[in-house]
Design an enzyme around this catalytic site. Sequence first.
Site, mmCIF file in Angstrom:
data_model
loop_
_atom_site.group_PDB
_atom_site.id
_atom_site.type_symbol
_atom_site.label_atom_id
_atom_site.label_comp_id
_atom_site.label_asym_id
_atom_site.label_seq_id
_atom_site.Cartn_x
_atom_site.Cartn_y
_atom_site.Cartn_z
ATOM 1 N N ASN A 36 66.187 -45.372 77.928
ATOM 2 C CA ASN A 36 66.945 -44.199 78.367
ATOM 3 C C ASN A 36 68.203 -44.658 79.113
ATOM 4 O O ASN A 36 68.101 -45.231 80.193
ATOM 5 C CB ASN A 36 66.028 -43.359 79.274
ATOM 6 C CG ASN A 36 66.728 -42.155 79.870
ATOM 7 O OD1 ASN A 36 67.941 -41.993 79.756
ATOM 8 N ND2 ASN A 36 65.955 -41.303 80.513
ATOM 9 N N HIS A 57 69.092 -36.329 73.752
ATOM 10 C CA HIS A 57 68.998 -37.331 74.826
ATOM 11 C C HIS A 57 67.792 -38.226 74.538
ATOM 12 O O HIS A 57 66.727 -37.759 74.138
ATOM 13 C CB HIS A 57 68.853 -36.627 76.171
ATOM 14 C CG HIS A 57 68.579 -37.574 77.295
ATOM 15 N ND1 HIS A 57 69.285 -38.751 77.446
ATOM 16 C CD2 HIS A 57 67.669 -37.545 78.305
ATOM 17 C CE1 HIS A 57 68.817 -39.394 78.503
ATOM 18 N NE2 HIS A 57 67.842 -38.693 79.039
ATOM 19 N N CYS A 115 71.587 -37.040 82.930
ATOM 20 C CA CYS A 115 71.537 -37.345 81.494
ATOM 21 C C CYS A 115 72.236 -36.289 80.633
ATOM 22 O O CYS A 115 72.474 -36.532 79.455
ATOM 23 C CB CYS A 115 70.093 -37.515 81.044
ATOM 24 S SG CYS A 115 69.208 -38.685 82.056
HETATM 25 N N1 ACO Z 1 51.703 -48.906 81.737
HETATM 26 C C1 ACO Z 1 50.370 -48.637 81.730
HETATM 27 N N2 ACO Z 1 49.861 -47.558 82.313
HETATM 28 C C2 ACO Z 1 50.703 -46.713 82.935
HETATM 29 C C3 ACO Z 1 52.089 -46.953 82.974
HETATM 30 C C4 ACO Z 1 52.583 -48.093 82.354
HETATM 31 N N3 ACO Z 1 53.890 -48.406 82.318
HETATM 32 N N4 ACO Z 1 52.685 -45.938 83.647
HETATM 33 C C5 ACO Z 1 51.700 -45.097 84.016
HETATM 34 N N5 ACO Z 1 50.499 -45.569 83.591
HETATM 35 C C6 ACO Z 1 49.163 -44.999 83.765
HETATM 36 C C7 ACO Z 1 49.107 -44.017 84.915
HETATM 37 O O1 ACO Z 1 48.845 -44.682 86.136
HETATM 38 C C8 ACO Z 1 47.966 -43.124 84.484
HETATM 39 O O2 ACO Z 1 46.760 -43.763 84.789
HETATM 40 P P1 ACO Z 1 45.483 -42.922 85.327
HETATM 41 O O3 ACO Z 1 45.164 -41.982 84.182
HETATM 42 O O4 ACO Z 1 44.464 -43.967 85.581
HETATM 43 O O5 ACO Z 1 45.967 -42.207 86.542
HETATM 44 C C9 ACO Z 1 48.094 -43.076 82.977
HETATM 45 O O6 ACO Z 1 48.871 -44.224 82.610
HETATM 46 C C10 ACO Z 1 48.765 -41.841 82.457
HETATM 47 O O7 ACO Z 1 49.968 -41.648 83.200
HETATM 48 P P2 ACO Z 1 50.910 -40.447 82.931
HETATM 49 O O8 ACO Z 1 52.019 -40.464 83.923
HETATM 50 O O9 ACO Z 1 50.079 -39.202 82.845
HETATM 51 O O10 ACO Z 1 51.456 -40.832 81.466
HETATM 52 P P3 ACO Z 1 52.350 -39.999 80.507
HETATM 53 O O11 ACO Z 1 51.731 -39.902 79.190
HETATM 54 O O12 ACO Z 1 52.854 -38.734 81.157
HETATM 55 O O13 ACO Z 1 53.624 -40.959 80.327
HETATM 56 C C11 ACO Z 1 55.887 -41.163 81.091
HETATM 57 C C12 ACO Z 1 54.408 -41.313 81.459
HETATM 58 C C13 ACO Z 1 56.194 -42.114 79.962
HETATM 59 C C14 ACO Z 1 56.718 -41.506 82.310
HETATM 60 C C15 ACO Z 1 56.143 -39.703 80.630
HETATM 61 O O14 ACO Z 1 55.579 -38.812 81.561
HETATM 62 C C16 ACO Z 1 57.616 -39.381 80.478
HETATM 63 O O15 ACO Z 1 58.297 -39.911 79.611
HETATM 64 N N6 ACO Z 1 58.123 -38.445 81.307
HETATM 65 C C17 ACO Z 1 59.508 -38.032 81.205
HETATM 66 C C18 ACO Z 1 60.413 -39.080 81.783
HETATM 67 C C19 ACO Z 1 61.839 -38.721 81.559
HETATM 68 O O16 ACO Z 1 62.181 -38.183 80.537
HETATM 69 N N7 ACO Z 1 62.683 -38.981 82.516
HETATM 70 C C20 ACO Z 1 64.016 -38.538 82.306
HETATM 71 C C21 ACO Z 1 64.850 -39.243 83.184
HETATM 72 S S1 ACO Z 1 66.382 -38.505 82.938
HETATM 73 C C22 ACO Z 1 67.426 -38.928 84.177
HETATM 74 O O17 ACO Z 1 68.126 -38.057 84.620
HETATM 75 C C23 ACO Z 1 67.494 -40.344 84.707
#
Ligand code: ACO
Length: 317
Positions: free
Chosen positions: A269, A239, A115
């Site tokens: 993204n 980003h 990214c």
């Molecule tokens: N819908 C509903 N519930 C979900 C979902 C979903 N889509 N995804 C996860 N959950 C649940 C999990 O299972 C967890 O449940 P639990 O508490 O019973 O275990 C709960 O929601 C919380 O999950 P977290 O992973 O802790 O949620 P978080 O607030 O961290 O959000 C997310 C997850 C959106 C993925 C976040 O961590 C994030 O944006 N991380 C960065 C991702 C990113 O920027 N990636 C970059 C990619 S760049 C590249 O090079 C391609």
Amino acid sequence: MSEINGNYGGRITGWGIALGSETITNDDLASRMDTSNEWILERTGIKERRIGGSTAGLAVQAGQDALEMAGCKAEDIDLLILATTTPDDQIPATSGMVQHELGLTCGAMDLNAACSGFVYSLVTGFGFLKLGYKRVLIIGSETLSRVTDWEDRSTAILFGDGAGAVVIEAEEGNGCLLGWNLGCEGSLRDILYAEVGGKIIMAGKEVFRKAVIAMTDSAKSSIAAAGLSSNDISYVIPHQANIRIIESAMKRLGIAENRAVSVLQKTGNTSSASIPIALFKALNDGRVKSGDILLLVGFGAGMTSASAIIQWSESNE
Ligand code: ACO
């Protein structure tokens, strides 16, 4: 042949974007997997994403618009740099196909910094202007939908397909690039990766935490390299991964949140395409004025980070 001339900087003279043809809303995803519009919106800010097309096809669309706007013919371009982490083929580089389709006659290369790829490419392009090239076409293009596991709700909600392109053109003097920073913390490979032929695997929480730190540190380095302070930044073009990452980084940088440009609500993204797509929005909204200072900043798998400080000038308009 080009003569090395360290006195040449550059400016952005054209820009364009392309998005995947199909819109997938959060409700569409909720009908296929255990998630909801409310959860996705609250945790990421994303409402919908666009998918479809090939990395080369999207790049050609965006590149064509950028060339047209810059008033360039294909033969005027001295180099094509295609930032992508989702090439169409393992071999050869996707930039070759884009070079051919656009009718370019210059060299072409892919650059993979995930990214952060667009900013890595932009800085690289400015370097080539100093080496004597007159015009460089820089495109970030991605089809992340091809490497997304559509059964995995923790990643499927995040990604989209798209492309963004700019033409940079040499001019005497320092040009619009005031400062930049490129970084990589290779030890973090395992928190975000896709094996060859595989799908994206991500430790979301860990990526989130590292992303905020990487963006903030990189931005601070660029601001200092430009001899500026956070107060001088007119707009941040970050980003587009997660609105909460953007908000946290803005807070740490001491820049008001309303100075951040966001498009992720409608694009998700799009990796290396996300910064040029957000830049396109800022420029086309007409909010960027001559003299404004733009901070482009990204992070990505690798874990890479990159930022650049661009001063907009009347000659860009
Ligand atoms: N819908 C509903 N519930 C979900 C979902 C979903 N889509 N995804 C996860 N959950 C649940 C999990 O299972 C967890 O449940 P639990 O508490 O019973 O275990 C709960 O929601 C919380 O999950 P977290 O992973 O802790 O949620 P978080 O607030 O961290 O959000 C997310 C997850 C959106 C993925 C976040 O961590 C994030 O944006 N991380 C960065 C991702 C990113 O920027 N990636 C970059 C990619 S760049 C590249 O090079 C391609």
